[in-house]
Design a protein around this motif. Structure first.
Motif, short mmCIF file in Angstrom:
data_model
loop_
_atom_site.label_atom_id
_atom_site.label_comp_id
_atom_site.label_asym_id
_atom_site.label_seq_id
_atom_site.Cartn_x
_atom_site.Cartn_y
_atom_site.Cartn_z
N GLU A 172 0.74 -0.98 0.23
CA GLU A 172 0.09 -0.31 0.03
C GLU A 172 0.77 1.32 0.39
O GLU A 172 0.30 2.21 -1.15
CB GLU A 172 -0.71 -0.32 1.52
N LEU A 176 1.49 4.24 -3.12
CA LEU A 176 0.66 5.34 -2.22
C LEU A 176 2.22 6.25 -2.71
O LEU A 176 1.78 7.64 -2.94
CB LEU A 176 0.50 5.41 -0.84
N LEU A 179 1.51 7.39 -6.27
CA LEU A 179 -0.05 8.45 -6.62
C LEU A 179 0.80 9.96 -6.36
O LEU A 179 0.13 10.29 -7.02
CB LEU A 179 -0.98 8.01 -5.54
N ASN A 185 -3.11 5.36 -12.40
CA ASN A 185 -3.28 3.95 -11.91
C ASN A 185 -2.06 2.72 -12.73
O ASN A 185 -2.02 2.07 -12.36
CB ASN A 185 -4.43 3.26 -11.78
N LEU A 203 -5.33 0.82 -3.25
CA LEU A 203 -5.92 2.80 -3.33
C LEU A 203 -7.14 2.69 -1.88
O LEU A 203 -6.94 3.26 -0.70
CB LEU A 203 -5.77 3.19 -4.19
N CYS A 207 -7.86 3.96 0.74
CA CYS A 207 -8.58 5.00 1.91
C CYS A 207 -8.96 4.71 3.24
O CYS A 207 -9.55 5.55 3.86
CB CYS A 207 -9.68 4.67 0.87
N ARG A 215 -8.90 9.15 -3.80
CA ARG A 215 -8.08 9.39 -4.02
C ARG A 215 -7.43 10.55 -3.56
O ARG A 215 -5.90 10.71 -2.94
CB ARG A 215 -7.59 9.14 -5.24
#
Length: 243
Positions: A172, A176, A179, A185, A203, A207, A215
């Protein structure tokens, strides 16, 4: 939870413009209305009208000014986001101060641009938010960098969860971090040798752990907690390639 629906962009992106200055409102309508693949379905002169037209027209993208009468753009964004998740909202304003940026993103905006943005940047912003990407002007990204770099070293020196910060899995965190680097993606999936569905799943779990709705809020929350570094602090990232 991150939306797992298709990211296919429609043939014509339907746009609502919320701007209280008549000349700017008309200029934006003429600009986007004259571009192939774009359709201006409505214009609003204040925040109340923006909320009403968003509910009635259900546009794909809303360009939202902040300083408007009756209801400001941030409150209008919050109202729209609470009642529908169809429209992506991009703030287009002269305000490039941290409290406005943070408030807009927390309210549900998918992007934040300043009004001196180049025409190609405005067009690119529409395309990127339609792919569920976060769109920020370089000056706005720099604000985020400046906000967190002062205590970044201290935050990273702690083990995850030492101060009550929610724990994320290694995967994760990897998703992240990419991102935060401006990757889509698809790019994240290619970089980590995952499927796009797996990226969305990671994601979504992030969250849930950080209490983020989407996001954009996930990225803001992760930056605030010192989990990731915004892209301008990492010049090898995709944001640098787009600048």
């Amino acid at each position: 939870m991150v939306d797992s629906s298709s990211e296919t962009v429609p043939e014509r992106v339907r746009i609502l413009i919320a701007e209280d200055q008549p000349l700017m409102r008309q200029a934006l309508a003429d600009f986007y209305g004259g571009e192939p693949g774009h359709e201006v379905v409505g214009v609003a002169a204040d925040g109340v009208e923006a909320v009403e037209l968003a509910s009635e027209l259900k546009p794909d993208v809303i360009l939202m000014d902040i300083d408007m009468p009756r209801l400001n753009g941030i409150d209008a964004t919050r109202e729209i986001s609470q009642h529908q998740n169809h429209s992506r909202i991009v703030m287009l304003t002269t305000f490039s101060v941290m409290d406005k940026v943070s408030a807009a993103l927390r309210a549900g905006a998918s992007g934040y641009l300043v009004k001196d943005a180049a025409p190609e940047e405005l067009l690119q912003a529409i395309a990127r938010v339609m792919q569920d990407e976060t769109v920020l002007s370089p000056a706005v990204t720099q604000l985020l960098v400046d906000e967190v770099t002062a205590d970044m070293a201290q935050a990273r020196s702690k083990s995850p969860g030492d101060d009550g910060t929610p724990k994320l899995t290694t995967r994760e965190l990897e998703v992240l971090e990419r991102l935060a680097g401006g990757l889509s993606n698809k790019e994240i999936a290619q970089d980590l040798f995952l499927s796009e569905g797996s990226v969305k799943l990671h994601l979504g779990k992030a969250c849930d752990r950080l209490g983020a709705r989407d996001r954009v809020q996930l990225l803001v929350r992760a930056v605030e907690l010192g989990m990731v570094t915004p892209s301008l602090a990492r010049p090898e990232t995709a944001w640098d390639r787009l600048s």
